[in-house]
Write a protein that holds these residues in place. Structure first.
Motif, PDB file in Angstrom:
ATOM      1  N   SER A   7      -6.703  17.259 -10.671  1.00 47.91           N
ATOM      2  CA  SER A   7      -7.699  18.323 -10.505  1.00 47.91           C
ATOM      3  C   SER A   7      -6.995  19.473 -11.138  1.00 47.91           C
ATOM      4  O   SER A   7      -7.987  20.181 -11.930  1.00 47.91           O
ATOM      5  CB  SER A   7      -7.937  18.726  -9.028  1.00 47.91           C
ATOM      6  N   ALA A   8      -5.749  19.569 -11.319  1.00 49.09           N
ATOM      7  CA  ALA A   8      -4.823  20.644 -12.026  1.00 49.09           C
ATOM      8  C   ALA A   8      -5.386  20.307 -13.453  1.00 49.09           C
ATOM      9  O   ALA A   8      -5.608  21.537 -14.080  1.00 49.09           O
ATOM     10  CB  ALA A   8      -3.637  20.706 -11.768  1.00 49.09           C
ATOM     11  N   LEU A   9      -5.141  19.178 -13.999  1.00 47.20           N
ATOM     12  CA  LEU A   9      -5.459  18.817 -15.478  1.00 47.20           C
ATOM     13  C   LEU A   9      -6.899  19.348 -15.617  1.00 47.20           C
ATOM     14  O   LEU A   9      -7.204  20.017 -16.760  1.00 47.20           O
ATOM     15  CB  LEU A   9      -5.113  17.481 -15.638  1.00 47.20           C
ATOM     16  N   GLY A  10      -7.771  18.833 -14.785  1.00 45.84           N
ATOM     17  CA  GLY A  10      -9.115  18.842 -15.136  1.00 45.84           C
ATOM     18  C   GLY A  10      -9.631  20.548 -15.025  1.00 45.84           C
ATOM     19  O   GLY A  10     -10.459  20.890 -16.048  1.00 45.84           O
ATOM     20  N   GLY A  11      -9.003  21.034 -14.151  1.00 45.76           N
ATOM     21  CA  GLY A  11      -9.357  22.646 -13.951  1.00 45.76           C
ATOM     22  C   GLY A  11      -8.786  23.447 -15.403  1.00 45.76           C
ATOM     23  O   GLY A  11      -9.483  24.333 -15.705  1.00 45.76           O
TER      24      GLY A  11
END
Length: 76
Positions: A7-11
């Motif tokens: 999620s952090a990478l996608g966000g």
């Protein structure tokens, strides 16, 4: 942990893409986004011996991935 990292990478990809869109082509941006995410998440998944998605669900998982990581940013 894998979900948080993913999620952090996608966000963060959305924010970074906005800055790179004028200096790099779309293929380079996509390769960077997916390549970096893959390099971070795959070793953790292997170490934790995560169960892979059954073959019959691969199409649905791929559709969700394309929807979130491609269509979302096109419409964004």
């Amino acid at each position: 942990i894998i979900a948080i990292i993913s999620s952090a990478l996608g966000g963060s990809a959305g924010a970074v893409t906005r800055y790179l869109v004028f200096t790099a082509d779309q293929i380079t941006i996509a390769l960077l986004r997916f390549g970096i995410g893959f390099l971070f998440v795959l070793p953790i998944a292997v170490l934790l011996r995560v169960r892979w998605v059954p073959r019959r669900d691969w199409l649905a998982v791929a559709a969700l991935g394309v929807s979130f990581f491609a269509l979302f940013f096109i419409l964004y």
